[in-house]
Motif scaffolding. Structure first.
Motif, PDB file in Angstrom:
ATOM      1  N   VAL A 140       0.841  -1.201   0.000  1.00  0.00           N
ATOM      2  CA  VAL A 140       0.000   0.000   0.000  1.00  0.00           C
ATOM      3  C   VAL A 140       0.878   1.252   0.000  1.00  0.00           C
ATOM      4  O   VAL A 140       0.590   2.217  -0.711  1.00  0.00           O
ATOM      5  N   THR A 141       1.953   1.221   0.767  1.00  0.00           N
ATOM      6  CA  THR A 141       2.873   2.358   0.788  1.00  0.00           C
ATOM      7  C   THR A 141       3.431   2.608  -0.610  1.00  0.00           C
ATOM      8  O   THR A 141       3.455   3.752  -1.086  1.00  0.00           O
ATOM      9  N   TYR A 142       3.870   1.528  -1.258  1.00  0.00           N
ATOM     10  CA  TYR A 142       4.419   1.680  -2.610  1.00  0.00           C
ATOM     11  C   TYR A 142       3.378   2.224  -3.583  1.00  0.00           C
ATOM     12  O   TYR A 142       3.687   3.068  -4.430  1.00  0.00           O
ATOM     13  N   ALA A 143       2.135   1.775  -3.459  1.00  0.00           N
ATOM     14  CA  ALA A 143       1.082   2.278  -4.348  1.00  0.00           C
ATOM     15  C   ALA A 143       0.893   3.780  -4.145  1.00  0.00           C
ATOM     16  O   ALA A 143       0.749   4.535  -5.117  1.00  0.00           O
ATOM     17  N   CYS A 149       4.594  10.007  -7.165  1.00  0.00           N
ATOM     18  CA  CYS A 149       5.557  10.222  -8.264  1.00  0.00           C
ATOM     19  C   CYS A 149       4.843  10.596  -9.551  1.00  0.00           C
ATOM     20  O   CYS A 149       5.331  11.446 -10.297  1.00  0.00           O
ATOM     21  N   GLY A 150       3.697   9.974  -9.795  1.00  0.00           N
ATOM     22  CA  GLY A 150       2.922  10.314 -10.981  1.00  0.00           C
ATOM     23  C   GLY A 150       2.433  11.758 -10.965  1.00  0.00           C
ATOM     24  O   GLY A 150       2.359  12.398 -12.010  1.00  0.00           O
ATOM     25  N   ILE A 151       2.141  12.256  -9.807  1.00  0.00           N
ATOM     26  CA  ILE A 151       1.690  13.648  -9.656  1.00  0.00           C
ATOM     27  C   ILE A 151       2.813  14.614  -9.998  1.00  0.00           C
ATOM     28  O   ILE A 151       2.621  15.629 -10.639  1.00  0.00           O
ATOM     29  N   MET A 152       4.022  14.222  -9.556  1.00  0.00           N
ATOM     30  CA  MET A 152       5.163  15.129  -9.756  1.00  0.00           C
ATOM     31  C   MET A 152       5.646  15.060 -11.193  1.00  0.00           C
ATOM     32  O   MET A 152       6.214  15.946 -11.722  1.00  0.00           O
TER      33      MET A 152
END
Length: 152
Positions: A140-143, A149-152
């Motif tokens: 869950v943390t990785y998700a 990261c996708g946001i950035m």
């Protein structure tokens, strides 16, 4: 005996019947019974679902006055959840910092809050703090980190 009330509150909360759960919580208290950690956690979940930050804060104050956060990390995690769901985005970070015992769930809840709010860098900062405290991320943390990261 509050265990019967706790079971009712948990059952209602689990099935999305949050008003019923909170009604049971209020009845438990009106009967002079003391909620336990599970009862508080279920009531906080219900507060988060209906975004009742005032009742969530009242429960938080009660838990803090009993020093229950020192004994039960689940309550801290529930507080992170309720404040995040109620849109009080600065409060989950404060709650986490005040917890004497944190775990990967605590950190992941905060990381998720930042990722959901489009604050990718804050999510990554929390991830680094979590790792520096010796906690290992779970799936869950990785998700949540991937979303950040996708946001950035």
């Amino acid at each position: 005996m509050s265990s019967g009330w706790t079971a009712l509150i948990a059952g209602h909360a689990r099935h999305g019947q949050v008003h019923e759960a909170l009604g049971c919580f209020h009845r438990l208290r009106s009967e002079g019974l003391s909620p336990d950690a599970v009862t508080y956690a279920c009531a906080l979940k219900a507060c988060g679902i209906i975004q009742d930050v005032d009742l969530g804060k009242q429960i938080h104050d009660e838990i803090a006055s009993q020093r229950s956060l020192e004994k039960n990390v689940v309550l801290g995690n529930a507080l992170v959840y309720v404040y995040a769901n109620c849109g009080v985005f600065w409060k989950p970070q404060q709650v986490l910092e005040e917890l004497p015992n944190r775990d990967v769930i605590s950190w992941t809840a905060l990381i998720a809050v930042y990722a959901q709010q489009g604050q990718g860098q804050e999510a990554l900062n929390c991830f680094h703090c979590m790792r520096s405290e010796g906690f290992f991320p779970d799936a869950v943390t990785y998700a949540c980190i991937l979303k950040a990261c996708g946001i950035m």
